[in-house]
Design an enzyme around this catalytic site. Structure first.
Site, PDB file in Angstrom:
ATOM      1  N   VAL A  16     -26.558 -10.406 -81.911  1.00 52.41           N
ATOM      2  CA  VAL A  16     -27.197  -9.891 -80.702  1.00 52.41           C
ATOM      3  C   VAL A  16     -28.706 -10.102 -80.756  1.00 52.41           C
ATOM      4  CG1 VAL A  16     -27.663  -7.817 -79.334  1.00 52.41           C
ATOM      5  CG2 VAL A  16     -25.380  -8.216 -80.266  1.00 52.41           C
ATOM      6  N   LEU A 158     -22.609  -9.771 -74.239  1.00 54.26           N
ATOM      7  CA  LEU A 158     -22.566 -11.190 -74.579  1.00 54.26           C
ATOM      8  C   LEU A 158     -21.198 -11.563 -75.140  1.00 54.26           C
ATOM      9  CD1 LEU A 158     -26.009 -11.498 -76.436  1.00 54.26           C
ATOM     10  CD2 LEU A 158     -25.522 -11.768 -73.987  1.00 54.26           C
ATOM     11  N   LYS A 212     -21.083   0.557 -71.841  1.00 53.15           N
ATOM     12  CA  LYS A 212     -20.718  -0.502 -72.793  1.00 53.15           C
ATOM     13  C   LYS A 212     -19.335  -0.245 -73.382  1.00 53.15           C
ATOM     14  CE  LYS A 212     -21.046  -3.723 -75.994  1.00 53.15           C
ATOM     15  NZ  LYS A 212     -20.988  -5.153 -75.711  1.00 53.15           N
ATOM     16  N   CYS A 268     -16.503  -6.764 -81.472  1.00 52.17           N
ATOM     17  CA  CYS A 268     -16.732  -5.701 -80.483  1.00 52.17           C
ATOM     18  C   CYS A 268     -15.510  -4.832 -80.212  1.00 52.17           C
ATOM     19  CB  CYS A 268     -17.230  -6.313 -79.173  1.00 52.17           C
ATOM     20  SG  CYS A 268     -18.865  -7.078 -79.285  1.00 52.17           S
TER      21      CYS A 268
END
Length: 443
Positions: A16, A158, A212, A268
């Protein structure tokens, strides 16, 4: 304020931090990427990327040459005078309870607080649970009560393999702050996106932090849903690809993340679903759907191993497959990355090894990482080397290089022409016409 003069510090030069820092520099900002790992910083100075991301090496090189992007291990010297300081360190799942490990975030916060010299905006770019920004602000204000410091949430969205395009042409940018000055700074940071009319959503800080996790949990749910529908398709005689298309054309549902396969993995979804469940548990507001998603996904990876064993003709626990050889094509959790974190290939390879099967493997970019996690596999230079003498070939990751394999060449190199297509890359008719026994997912 001239956007080209914005001075940004990115704490953390991992996936990131490096992508974000390079893209901010490409916007015209002066960006310093900081990392404690001296080896990583030395490699970046030499032009070597610590991760594989298409186009990142060229983007970094161009902005280093332009003088807009630099790398250092000296956090204190970098932070002094910065207008925006982004925290982009890792937040892995904590051992034992699945909660996000915030030790790197809070460690960076303490270091930032000690080095600040004037007004600034501190931005949490790392994926952090609800309330983390409150704690970051408490640490800063306790250490430096005399300074005008605002803490903002700005989660990243992303996709590995498409991160640069996602940063420069995002679906949305979420900024969590109620501070007017911080809002102005963030508008300057993202000014190029305003010119492109990309949507920028300002919310409260806690709302931004939750967005998120909610987004990733929903996408993980879509993947797991279609995987269970695929299982139903197999037993009732339907085709999951057509089912996906049929429901995805409904714009309330959408076509993305409806591709049946061996389960989700990566940096993630696994850790973020666990962290969301832990937050929900802490606040006594359980999320039963996400809990089921996590359990079903973990079981699915092991189930794919059994699927391969059954394609080999094994019965029951698969022990009668002992001595056979399987070629795995693709090891990373998705194509266009070298990321092996929670990749389905790990569970599949383990299930095969437990049954006494020899595993040969090839991945275009993931071999280096895979060797540290699965040292007992035989790693091959290309797909055709991997299938030499194999009793089955398994497509685990849908790299472009695996979409147009020479099926006749594959068959001639194999001991037994069996293909298990866990990504539904091929048409059954074409594979069977080449002389293979073909097993897909949900078809």
């Amino acid at each position: 304020m001239d956007v080209s003069l914005m001075r940004i510090v990115m704490i953390g030069s991992g996936y990131v931090g490096l992508v974000s820092g390079a893209c901010f520099a490409d916007f015209g900002h002066d960006v310093v990427c900081v990392d404690k790992d001296e080896g990583k910083i030395a490699a970046l100075h030499a032009g070597r990327m610590p991760i594989y991301e298409p186009g990142l090496d060229q983007l970094v090189a161009a902005n280093v040459a332009a003088g807009r992007l630099t790398f250092t291990t000296d956090l204190a010297a970098s932070v002094a005078g910065a207008e925006a300081i982004f925290i982009a360190v890792g937040t892995p799942a904590r051992r034992g309870d699945g909660h996000a490990d915030l030790s790197y975030v809070f460690g960076a916060t303490h270091e930032i607080a000690a080095a600040l010299s004037g007004p600034t905006v501190i931005v949490t770019k790392s994926t952090v649970p609800v309330g983390t920004g409150d704690e970051v602000e408490r640490i800063i204000r306790e250490a430096r009560p005399e300074l005008d410091v605002a803490v903002v949430s700005n989660p990243e969205f992303l996709r590995e393999g498409a991160a640069i395009a996602d940063f420069k042409r995002p679906d949305r940018v979420v900024i969590g702050t109620d501070d007017a000055r911080a809002r102005g700074v963030m508008q300057e940071v993202y000014r190029p996106l305003y010119l492109n009319e990309n949507p920028i959503l300002f919310t409260g800080r806690r709302t931004s932090e939750l967005i998120k996790y909610a987004a990733n949990a929903f996408l993980a749910t879509k993947i797991t849903f279609i995987n269970e529908i695929a299982d139903l398709c197999e037993v009732v005689g339907a085709d999951v690809k057509d089912v996906s298309r049929g429901i995805g054309l409904d714009n309330r549902i959408g076509r993305k993340f409806l591709h049946a396969g061996p389960g989700y993995g990566g940096s993630c979804f696994p850790k973020d679903t666990l962290a969301l469940l832990k937050t929900a548990d802490d606040y006594e507001s359980p999320i039963h759907i996400v809990d089921a998603v996590v359990k079903v996904n973990e079981a699915r990876k092991r189930k794919m191993g059994r699927k391969v064993l059954h394609a080999l003709g094994a019965q029951g626990d698969g022990s009668d497959a002992r001595g056979k050889t399987v070629a795995l094509l693709g090891l990373t959790f998705k194509p266009n990355t070298d990321d092996m974190r929670d990749a389905p290939s790990i569970a599949i390879a383990q299930a095969l090894a437990d049954a006494g099967v020899t595993v040969r493997a090839h991945d275009p970019e993931g071999t280096k990482q895979a060797k540290t996690m699965m040292p007992d596999l035989t790693y091959c230079a290309d797909p055709y080397e991997a299938v030499q003498g194999a009793d089955a070939v398994v497509i685990v990751t849908e790299w472009d290089a695996f979409r147009a394999l020479d099926l006749h060449r594959l068959k001639s190199a194999m001991a037994t022409p069996v293909m298990v297509d866990l990504r539904n890359v091929y048409r059954r008719e074409a594979v069977e016409a080449a002389g293979f026994s073909y097993t897909a997912v949900g078809r």
